[in-house]
Design an enzyme around this catalytic site. Structure first.
Site, PDB file in Angstrom:
ATOM      1  N   ASP A  24       0.961  -1.670   0.071  1.00  0.00           N
ATOM      2  CA  ASP A  24       0.175   0.108   0.206  1.00  0.00           C
ATOM      3  C   ASP A  24       0.762   1.264  -0.005  1.00  0.00           C
ATOM      4  O   ASP A  24       0.133   1.949   0.247  1.00  0.00           O
ATOM      5  CB  ASP A  24      -0.940   0.060   1.062  1.00  0.00           C
ATOM      6  CG  ASP A  24      -2.050  -1.165   0.499  1.00  0.00           C
ATOM      7  OD1 ASP A  24      -1.991  -1.600   0.328  1.00  0.00           O
ATOM      8  OD2 ASP A  24      -2.373  -1.039   1.861  1.00  0.00           O
ATOM      9  N   GLU A  72      -4.428  -1.082  -0.644  1.00  0.00           N
ATOM     10  CA  GLU A  72      -6.427  -0.518  -0.475  1.00  0.00           C
ATOM     11  C   GLU A  72      -6.589   0.246  -1.154  1.00  0.00           C
ATOM     12  O   GLU A  72      -6.363   1.041  -1.279  1.00  0.00           O
ATOM     13  CB  GLU A  72      -5.898  -0.555   0.780  1.00  0.00           C
ATOM     14  CG  GLU A  72      -7.017  -0.534   1.646  1.00  0.00           C
ATOM     15  CD  GLU A  72      -6.769  -0.371   3.061  1.00  0.00           C
ATOM     16  OE1 GLU A  72      -6.332   0.046   3.625  1.00  0.00           O
ATOM     17  OE2 GLU A  72      -8.531  -0.413   3.411  1.00  0.00           O
ATOM     18  N   LYS A 129      -6.720  -4.611  -3.372  1.00  0.00           N
ATOM     19  CA  LYS A 129      -7.796  -5.749  -1.871  1.00  0.00           C
ATOM     20  C   LYS A 129      -8.179  -4.579  -0.952  1.00  0.00           C
ATOM     21  O   LYS A 129      -8.018  -3.517  -0.785  1.00  0.00           O
ATOM     22  CB  LYS A 129      -5.954  -5.900  -0.901  1.00  0.00           C
ATOM     23  CG  LYS A 129      -4.872  -4.977  -0.501  1.00  0.00           C
ATOM     24  CD  LYS A 129      -4.091  -5.348   0.636  1.00  0.00           C
ATOM     25  CE  LYS A 129      -3.398  -4.854   0.841  1.00  0.00           C
ATOM     26  NZ  LYS A 129      -3.990  -3.735   2.139  1.00  0.00           N
ATOM     27  N   LYS A 132      -7.402  -5.243   5.316  1.00  0.00           N
ATOM     28  CA  LYS A 132      -6.124  -4.563   5.252  1.00  0.00           C
ATOM     29  C   LYS A 132      -5.106  -5.870   5.392  1.00  0.00           C
ATOM     30  O   LYS A 132      -4.431  -5.525   4.494  1.00  0.00           O
ATOM     31  CB  LYS A 132      -6.591  -4.389   6.895  1.00  0.00           C
ATOM     32  CG  LYS A 132      -7.180  -3.346   7.915  1.00  0.00           C
ATOM     33  CD  LYS A 132      -7.346  -2.152   6.746  1.00  0.00           C
ATOM     34  CE  LYS A 132      -8.071  -1.276   7.161  1.00  0.00           C
ATOM     35  NZ  LYS A 132      -8.116   0.506   6.085  1.00  0.00           N
ATOM     36  N   VAL A 157       3.039   0.282   4.121  1.00  0.00           N
ATOM     37  CA  VAL A 157       2.682   1.095   5.167  1.00  0.00           C
ATOM     38  C   VAL A 157       1.174   0.361   5.365  1.00  0.00           C
ATOM     39  O   VAL A 157       0.590   0.165   5.199  1.00  0.00           O
ATOM     40  CB  VAL A 157       2.034   2.972   5.116  1.00  0.00           C
ATOM     41  CG1 VAL A 157       4.094   2.906   4.886  1.00  0.00           C
ATOM     42  CG2 VAL A 157       1.843   2.686   3.508  1.00  0.00           C
ATOM     43  N   THR A 158       0.666   0.595   6.522  1.00  0.00           N
ATOM     44  CA  THR A 158       1.432   0.743   7.723  1.00  0.00           C
ATOM     45  C   THR A 158       1.321   0.238   8.560  1.00  0.00           C
ATOM     46  O   THR A 158       0.623  -0.943   8.574  1.00  0.00           O
ATOM     47  CB  THR A 158       0.256   1.932   8.748  1.00  0.00           C
ATOM     48  OG1 THR A 158      -1.364   1.227   9.520  1.00  0.00           O
ATOM     49  CG2 THR A 158      -0.410   3.430   7.656  1.00  0.00           C
ATOM     50  N   CYS A 162      -2.090  -2.406   8.078  1.00  0.00           N
ATOM     51  CA  CYS A 162      -2.007  -3.969   6.557  1.00  0.00           C
ATOM     52  C   CYS A 162      -0.953  -4.559   6.718  1.00  0.00           C
ATOM     53  O   CYS A 162      -1.080  -5.826   6.063  1.00  0.00           O
ATOM     54  CB  CYS A 162      -2.418  -2.848   5.348  1.00  0.00           C
ATOM     55  SG  CYS A 162      -4.178  -1.602   5.294  1.00  0.00           S
ATOM     56  N   GLN A 202       9.015 -13.730  21.954  1.00  0.00           N
ATOM     57  CA  GLN A 202       8.129 -15.052  22.136  1.00  0.00           C
ATOM     58  C   GLN A 202       8.899 -16.210  21.051  1.00  0.00           C
ATOM     59  O   GLN A 202       8.546 -17.135  19.881  1.00  0.00           O
ATOM     60  CB  GLN A 202       6.567 -15.432  22.182  1.00  0.00           C
ATOM     61  CG  GLN A 202       5.978 -14.227  22.802  1.00  0.00           C
ATOM     62  CD  GLN A 202       4.577 -14.659  23.503  1.00  0.00           C
ATOM     63  OE1 GLN A 202       4.258 -16.087  24.030  1.00  0.00           O
ATOM     64  NE2 GLN A 202       3.736 -13.957  22.371  1.00  0.00           N
TER      65      GLN A 202
HETATM   66  C1  C5J Z   1      -2.807   0.146   5.459  1.00  0.00           C
HETATM   67  C2  C5J Z   1      -4.847   2.356   6.583  1.00  0.00           C
HETATM   68  N1  C5J Z   1      -2.750   0.243   4.113  1.00  0.00           N
HETATM   69  N2  C5J Z   1      -4.233   1.772   7.594  1.00  0.00           N
HETATM   70  N3  C5J Z   1      -4.608   0.702   5.986  1.00  0.00           N
HETATM   71  O1  C5J Z   1      -2.444  -0.329   6.442  1.00  0.00           O
HETATM   72  O2  C5J Z   1      -6.196   2.209   7.001  1.00  0.00           O
END
Ligand code: C5J
Length: 221
Positions: A24, A72, A129, A132, A157-158, A162, A202
């Site tokens: 994204d 996205e 897509k 997320k 990102v972020t 996502c 872990q």
């Molecule tokens: C992504 C969002 N790409 N933060 N989307 O992380 O809404």
């Protein structure tokens, strides 16, 4: 086999079965006037990683390894955007509403494009897509299976939305996943840190992290 000096321990991978997924890196998240900005975020934080993501892309291109870019975004009729997603966020500028870069988070609008510095090249896959995670509502599983991919390097990102969702989806599907620490970013630095910590905790419960420099070193012939 190659080895990346990663955290919490070395990440071993066969380049013949490894792909890069860049999540994204779109104008809607990185430039003023897009989806990220409508939610009140400081998008300049995300812009800073564009050169590092470009280096990671160059390393994978140089090694001739597969690259998948995700975006996205939603269909123009919003049939793949449930009200549960659309009705949150900024009530005066929602997904599908017209903004300075076209309709917010809609496929084909300028805001949904990947930033020009990181544009896909011929032969690279660009996957739209609606969720997320990059596996939800997309053919990503079959694309990776067709190419015999078992190991993934993730960036984009972020970090905590996502990228993390995709990494967890991939981990549950049996992929060995590494996140490029300095080629991912959040609007909230504390969320990025927490995500990296959670991934590595872990004994690599979700996967590994490493810097782009460490990844470049491992991909050099
Ligand atoms: C992504 C969002 N790409 N933060 N989307 O992380 O809404």
């Amino acid at each position: 086999m190659k080895t990346i000096a990663a955290q919490p321990f070395d990440f071993r991978f066969d380049p013949a079965h490894t792909a890069l997924i860049v999540i994204d890196m779109q104008r809607d998240f990185i430039e003023p006037g897009g989806f990220g900005a409508t939610l009140g975020n400081d998008v300049s934080l995300l812009k800073k990683i564009v050169p590092t993501v470009a280096r990671l892309l160059a390393a994978f291109r140089g090694a001739g390894l597969p690259i998948i870019h995700t975006r996205e975004c939603h269909r123009s009729d919003l049939s793949d955007c449930p009200p549960a997603k659309r009705n949150r966020g900024n009530p005066s500028l929602r997904i599908g509403d017209p903004g300075p870069m076209g309709r917010i988070l809609i496929a084909g609008e300028p805001g949904a494009d990947i930033v020009p510095e990181l544009a896909a090249r011929a032969g690279e896959i660009v996957l739209d897509k609606p969720g997320k995670g990059a596996f939800y509502g997309t053919p990503l599983s079959s694309i990776l299976a067709d190419q015999g991919i078992t190991h993934l390097v993730l960036a984009g990102v972020t970090t905590e939305v996502c990228v993390q969702t995709t990494m967890r989806e991939a981990n549950d599907r049996g992929f060995e996943c590494l996140l490029a620490e300095d080629a991912t970013e959040s609007y909230f630095p504390e969320f990025k840190k927490a995500t990296l910590d959670m991934i590595r905790a872990q004994g690599a419960i979700v996967g590994w992290t490493a810097t782009v420099g460490q990844i470049e070193k491992a991909l050099r012939p």
